[in-house]
Design a protein around this motif. Sequence first.
Motif, PDB file in Angstrom:
ATOM      1  N   ILE A  13       0.792  -1.094   0.011  1.00 47.61           N
ATOM      2  CA  ILE A  13       0.046  -0.100  -0.012  1.00 47.61           C
ATOM      3  C   ILE A  13       0.912   1.249   0.128  1.00 47.61           C
ATOM      4  N   ALA A  14       0.350   2.401  -0.305  1.00 49.16           N
ATOM      5  CA  ALA A  14       0.973   3.665  -0.342  1.00 49.16           C
ATOM      6  C   ALA A  14       1.085   4.127   0.994  1.00 49.16           C
ATOM      7  N   PRO A  15       1.818   5.032   1.314  1.00 44.27           N
ATOM      8  CA  PRO A  15       2.164   5.145   2.737  1.00 44.27           C
ATOM      9  C   PRO A  15       1.104   6.064   3.538  1.00 44.27           C
ATOM     10  N   VAL A  16       0.017   6.504   2.783  1.00 47.09           N
ATOM     11  CA  VAL A  16      -1.294   7.174   3.386  1.00 47.09           C
ATOM     12  C   VAL A  16      -2.605   6.201   2.969  1.00 47.09           C
ATOM     13  N   LEU A 272       4.507  10.267  11.337  1.00 44.44           N
ATOM     14  CA  LEU A 272       4.127   8.883  11.551  1.00 44.44           C
ATOM     15  C   LEU A 272       4.589   7.792  10.398  1.00 44.44           C
ATOM     16  N   ILE A 273       4.711   8.277   9.326  1.00 46.85           N
ATOM     17  CA  ILE A 273       5.363   7.562   8.235  1.00 46.85           C
ATOM     18  C   ILE A 273       6.826   7.131   8.635  1.00 46.85           C
ATOM     19  N   ALA A 274       7.484   7.985   9.307  1.00 44.87           N
ATOM     20  CA  ALA A 274       8.940   7.845   9.890  1.00 44.87           C
ATOM     21  C   ALA A 274       9.079   7.063  10.984  1.00 44.87           C
ATOM     22  N   GLN A 275       7.766   6.638  11.636  1.00 37.88           N
ATOM     23  CA  GLN A 275       7.911   6.202  12.787  1.00 37.88           C
ATOM     24  C   GLN A 275       8.163   4.536  12.874  1.00 37.88           C
ATOM     25  N   PRO A 276       9.072   3.760  13.862  1.00 36.05           N
ATOM     26  CA  PRO A 276       9.331   2.497  13.628  1.00 36.05           C
ATOM     27  C   PRO A 276       7.905   1.620  13.760  1.00 36.05           C
ATOM     28  N   GLY A 277       7.817   0.699  12.824  1.00 36.76           N
ATOM     29  CA  GLY A 277       6.996  -0.363  13.097  1.00 36.76           C
ATOM     30  C   GLY A 277       5.496   0.239  12.268  1.00 36.76           C
ATOM     31  N   VAL A 278       5.470   1.513  11.790  1.00 34.57           N
ATOM     32  CA  VAL A 278       4.213   2.041  11.080  1.00 34.57           C
ATOM     33  C   VAL A 278       4.511   1.774   9.781  1.00 34.57           C
ATOM     34  N   THR A 279       3.570   1.298   9.166  1.00 34.26           N
ATOM     35  CA  THR A 279       3.258   1.022   7.609  1.00 34.26           C
ATOM     36  C   THR A 279       2.558   2.230   6.952  1.00 34.26           C
ATOM     37  N   ALA A 280       1.575   2.835   7.609  1.00 33.17           N
ATOM     38  CA  ALA A 280       0.882   3.831   7.001  1.00 33.17           C
ATOM     39  C   ALA A 280      -0.188   4.412   7.934  1.00 33.17           C
ATOM     40  N   PRO A 281      -0.274   5.824   8.099  1.00 26.86           N
ATOM     41  CA  PRO A 281      -1.415   6.283   8.836  1.00 26.86           C
ATOM     42  C   PRO A 281      -2.774   6.435   7.973  1.00 26.86           C
ATOM     43  N   ILE A 282      -3.702   6.343   8.711  1.00 21.11           N
ATOM     44  CA  ILE A 282      -5.205   6.621   8.084  1.00 21.11           C
ATOM     45  C   ILE A 282      -5.486   7.985   8.364  1.00 21.11           C
ATOM     46  N   ALA A 283      -6.025   8.621   7.333  1.00 24.42           N
ATOM     47  CA  ALA A 283      -6.294  10.142   7.407  1.00 24.42           C
ATOM     48  C   ALA A 283      -7.438  10.253   6.370  1.00 24.42           C
ATOM     49  N   SER A 284      -8.522  10.882   7.045  1.00 27.25           N
ATOM     50  CA  SER A 284      -9.695  11.570   6.043  1.00 27.25           C
ATOM     51  C   SER A 284      -9.737  12.562   5.496  1.00 27.25           C
ATOM     52  N   ALA A 285     -10.460  12.878   4.667  1.00 28.26           N
ATOM     53  CA  ALA A 285     -10.465  14.258   3.727  1.00 28.26           C
ATOM     54  C   ALA A 285     -11.995  14.404   3.478  1.00 28.26           C
ATOM     55  N   THR A 286     -12.377  15.746   3.367  1.00 25.69           N
ATOM     56  CA  THR A 286     -13.592  16.096   3.092  1.00 25.69           C
ATOM     57  C   THR A 286     -13.862  17.273   1.755  1.00 25.69           C
ATOM     58  N   SER A 287     -12.406  17.554   1.453  1.00 26.29           N
ATOM     59  CA  SER A 287     -12.367  18.517   0.397  1.00 26.29           C
ATOM     60  C   SER A 287     -11.288  18.310  -0.578  1.00 26.29           C
ATOM     61  N   PRO A 288     -11.050  18.729  -1.694  1.00 22.71           N
ATOM     62  CA  PRO A 288      -9.905  18.429  -2.700  1.00 22.71           C
ATOM     63  C   PRO A 288      -8.495  18.922  -1.959  1.00 22.71           C
ATOM     64  N   ALA A 289      -8.604  20.008  -1.259  1.00 24.65           N
ATOM     65  CA  ALA A 289      -7.420  20.424  -0.716  1.00 24.65           C
ATOM     66  C   ALA A 289      -6.921  19.627   0.386  1.00 24.65           C
ATOM     67  N   GLN A 290      -7.746  19.083   1.171  1.00 19.41           N
ATOM     68  CA  GLN A 290      -7.029  18.124   2.079  1.00 19.41           C
ATOM     69  C   GLN A 290      -6.877  16.714   1.483  1.00 19.41           C
ATOM     70  N   VAL A 291      -7.295  16.282   0.342  1.00 15.35           N
ATOM     71  CA  VAL A 291      -6.837  15.279  -0.321  1.00 15.35           C
ATOM     72  C   VAL A 291      -5.279  15.403  -1.026  1.00 15.35           C
ATOM     73  N   SER A 293      -3.271  17.220   0.401  1.00 15.20           N
ATOM     74  CA  SER A 293      -2.365  17.426   1.646  1.00 15.20           C
ATOM     75  C   SER A 293      -1.904  15.765   1.912  1.00 15.20           C
ATOM     76  N   LEU A 294      -3.039  14.858   1.705  1.00 18.89           N
ATOM     77  CA  LEU A 294      -2.683  13.465   2.033  1.00 18.89           C
ATOM     78  C   LEU A 294      -1.945  13.022   1.109  1.00 18.89           C
ATOM     79  N   ILE A 295      -1.943  13.499  -0.193  1.00  8.01           N
ATOM     80  CA  ILE A 295      -0.992  13.079  -1.421  1.00  8.01           C
ATOM     81  C   ILE A 295       0.580  13.573  -0.967  1.00  8.01           C
ATOM     82  N   ARG A 296       0.527  15.126  -0.666  1.00  8.96           N
ATOM     83  CA  ARG A 296       1.881  15.562  -0.254  1.00  8.96           C
ATOM     84  C   ARG A 296       2.508  14.956   0.827  1.00  8.96           C
ATOM     85  N   ALA A 297       1.835  14.602   1.911  1.00  8.40           N
ATOM     86  CA  ALA A 297       2.331  13.904   3.041  1.00  8.40           C
ATOM     87  C   ALA A 297       2.845  12.475   2.583  1.00  8.40           C
ATOM     88  N   ALA A 298       2.439  11.861   1.852  1.00 12.11           N
ATOM     89  CA  ALA A 298       2.873  10.334   1.380  1.00 12.11           C
ATOM     90  C   ALA A 298       4.374  10.422   0.864  1.00 12.11           C
TER      91      ALA A 298
END
Length: 318
Positions: A13-16, A272-291, A293-298
């Motif tokens: 999976i992708a990291p978000v 979170l993505i950088a933390q030991p043991g974490v594969t990916a964080p889950i995060a929700s979005a309700t607007s294109p701008a928030q999505v 942000s999820l893409i950039r965070a990855a």
Amino acid sequence: MQKRKLGRTDLSIAPVVFGGNVFGWTADAKTAFDLLDRFVGAGLNAIDTADVYSAWAPGNKGGESETIIGDWLRSRGARGAMTIVTKVGSPMGPGKKGLSARYVEQAVEASLKRLGVEAIDLYLSHWPDDSIPHAETLGAYQRLIAKGKIRWCGASNFSAAQLSAALQASRGGGLPRYEVLQPEYNLYDRSGFEGALRDLCVAEEIGVITYYSLAKGFLAGKYRTPADLGQSPRGGGVRGYLNPRGLRIVDALASVASRHGAKSAEVALAWLIAQPGVTAPIASATSPAQVDSLIRAATLALSADDLAALESAAAPAA
């Protein structure tokens, strides 16, 4: 988009991961379709939901999120590109809850129908159920895997002791084991995962996808005073973070974000993505701008100095 292997499964999976808890609540079907199109168009490929989402919204009864996701998968022909995670065990009406074999094998059929898929990629026990032996639940998952209804099983909200006991039951009974854990974990809320639970996941190569990754939205930085809580339907859940430590954390996130030309939420997810043991964080979005942000965070890489600044801000007061 660089993918990460999810524990010992064959899922990458992708990291978000997109959090589908908002579908049927703060994001209607049309909005959800647009958000998922944007998310997947950037190369991200996993959606998390649960049978109970979003029963808490007025007029809902549960199953709304799975139904929206299923309608989107069919309309876009996207099933093959997506990893679908859903959960079982939360109350869905009289007599409809828990992890008994009878209920799990009944509930999966309803989820499969709503999602419109032949198999669920990852099926999670939503909450521990101490009234049911682990072997009974895992036996149900074994039968569902054999029938091709689910591919892998995992757990959410289990403590280190509960997960260890489930792993022991798996080994002792020749049963499938929980291959993925979904814990609450973020830069503010750390004690529930760090320590024995994380050590167990690392030792057993269990994949970890975190929820409340932005501390109910607090780590996005828009809540700094009680007056800010009315900005969102989720604002009421943030009040407990409005304390000196919480404000230190959001200030540190803003500072790191400014160095990267990023948003605070993106830095919190990158941490979170950088933390030991974490594969990916889950995060929700309700607007294109928030999505976006999820893409950039990855793909946001934090430096050692960035991580040290965040750790210092998040340290409990002496």
